[in-house]
Design an enzyme around this catalytic site. Structure first.
Site, PDB file in Angstrom:
ATOM      1  N   ASN A  51     -46.605 -29.695  17.083  1.00 21.16           N
ATOM      2  CA  ASN A  51     -47.064 -31.075  17.058  1.00 21.16           C
ATOM      3  C   ASN A  51     -46.880 -31.702  18.437  1.00 21.16           C
ATOM      4  O   ASN A  51     -45.963 -31.360  19.189  1.00 21.16           O
ATOM      5  CB  ASN A  51     -46.372 -31.887  15.955  1.00 21.16           C
ATOM      6  CG  ASN A  51     -44.874 -31.966  16.063  1.00 21.16           C
ATOM      7  OD1 ASN A  51     -44.205 -30.988  16.368  1.00 21.16           O
ATOM      8  ND2 ASN A  51     -44.320 -33.135  15.781  1.00 21.16           N
ATOM      9  N   GLU A  53     -46.995 -35.601  19.937  1.00 22.54           N
ATOM     10  CA  GLU A  53     -47.077 -37.027  19.625  1.00 22.54           C
ATOM     11  C   GLU A  53     -47.605 -37.825  20.815  1.00 22.54           C
ATOM     12  O   GLU A  53     -47.627 -37.336  21.951  1.00 22.54           O
ATOM     13  CB  GLU A  53     -45.705 -37.558  19.215  1.00 22.54           C
ATOM     14  CG  GLU A  53     -45.204 -36.968  17.922  1.00 22.54           C
ATOM     15  CD  GLU A  53     -43.857 -37.509  17.490  1.00 22.54           C
ATOM     16  OE1 GLU A  53     -43.477 -37.249  16.343  1.00 22.54           O
ATOM     17  OE2 GLU A  53     -43.159 -38.180  18.289  1.00 22.54           O
ATOM     18  N   CYS A  62     -51.002 -32.697  14.735  1.00 25.14           N
ATOM     19  CA  CYS A  62     -50.046 -31.868  13.988  1.00 25.14           C
ATOM     20  C   CYS A  62     -50.077 -30.434  14.504  1.00 25.14           C
ATOM     21  O   CYS A  62     -51.053 -29.984  15.111  1.00 25.14           O
ATOM     22  CB  CYS A  62     -50.386 -31.877  12.502  1.00 25.14           C
ATOM     23  SG  CYS A  62     -50.297 -33.499  11.725  1.00 25.14           S
ATOM     24  N   GLU A  64     -50.383 -27.658  12.858  1.00 17.00           N
ATOM     25  CA  GLU A  64     -51.396 -26.817  12.215  1.00 17.00           C
ATOM     26  C   GLU A  64     -52.758 -26.975  12.889  1.00 17.00           C
ATOM     27  O   GLU A  64     -53.450 -25.996  13.163  1.00 17.00           O
ATOM     28  CB  GLU A  64     -51.508 -27.178  10.724  1.00 17.00           C
ATOM     29  CG  GLU A  64     -50.220 -26.997   9.955  1.00 17.00           C
ATOM     30  CD  GLU A  64     -49.321 -28.230   9.918  1.00 17.00           C
ATOM     31  OE1 GLU A  64     -48.557 -28.352   8.952  1.00 17.00           O
ATOM     32  OE2 GLU A  64     -49.382 -29.068  10.850  1.00 17.00           O
ATOM     33  N   CYS A  95     -49.846 -31.700   6.116  1.00 11.42           N
ATOM     34  CA  CYS A  95     -50.307 -32.994   5.619  1.00 11.42           C
ATOM     35  C   CYS A  95     -51.730 -32.847   5.086  1.00 11.42           C
ATOM     36  O   CYS A  95     -52.391 -31.822   5.287  1.00 11.42           O
ATOM     37  CB  CYS A  95     -50.252 -34.038   6.742  1.00 11.42           C
ATOM     38  SG  CYS A  95     -51.495 -33.830   8.030  1.00 11.42           S
ATOM     39  N   CYS A  98     -54.396 -31.980   7.720  1.00  7.56           N
ATOM     40  CA  CYS A  98     -54.360 -30.579   8.149  1.00  7.56           C
ATOM     41  C   CYS A  98     -54.922 -29.657   7.078  1.00  7.56           C
ATOM     42  O   CYS A  98     -55.629 -28.694   7.382  1.00  7.56           O
ATOM     43  CB  CYS A  98     -52.938 -30.170   8.507  1.00  7.56           C
ATOM     44  SG  CYS A  98     -52.403 -30.859  10.088  1.00  7.56           S
TER      45      CYS A  98
END
Length: 147
Positions: A51, A53, A62, A64, A95, A98
């Site tokens: 990930n 940010e 993310c 993934e 999530c 994803c």
């Protein structure tokens, strides 16, 4: 074409280890929640992501999706398995965004999560039973424009 992975426990553990290594590269100065992902492809190649940010939170990515984007640039678009490591030996499922993103490439791939330090294997279809697909985008029974 349905791509399924016959991922055994030993392979699942190896993929989780790769995800845990990728997790170490995460850039998460805001949440401090580092995640790593490892995608296994039908040719045996593995691509990892973490990930990343951003101060504008909506621009974060993310692990993934990071892994899948890195795979696409390499010409890899047929993943058969995904492992996600969020730290602490606890489960860190993808999530919803994803799940939908990955379903574009293979809704039947295996998803490997940690459960008390052991791998637990799901199918993406199990985690996202009603994904939106290209067939849906083409309109199916309606024209897609409401006209």
């Amino acid at each position: 074409m349905v791509l399924k992975a016959a991922v055994g426990v030993a392979d699942a553990k190896k993929l989780l280890e790769k995800a845990a290594e990728a997790r170490k590269m995460a850039y998460a100065p805001y949440s401090k929640f580092c995640v790593g992902a490892a995608l296994l492809f039908e040719n045996g190649e593995t691509v990892c992501g973490c990930n990343v940010e951003n101060a504008s939170y909506g621009l974060s990515i993310c692990a993934e999706r990071s892994a899948m984007a890195a795979a696409v640039i390499k010409g890899l678009t047929k993943p058969v398995a995904l492992a996600v490591a969020g730290g602490g030996g606890t489960s860190c499922p993808p999530c919803g965004a994803c799940r939908q993103f990955l379903a574009e490439f293979n809704p039947h791939m295996s998803v490997i999560l940690e459960d008390g330090g052991e791998p637990k294997i799901y199918s993406l279809k199990e985690l996202l039973p009603f994904s939106f697909s290209l067939d849906d985008a083409r309109g199916g029974a309606h024209d897609g424009c409401g006209k």
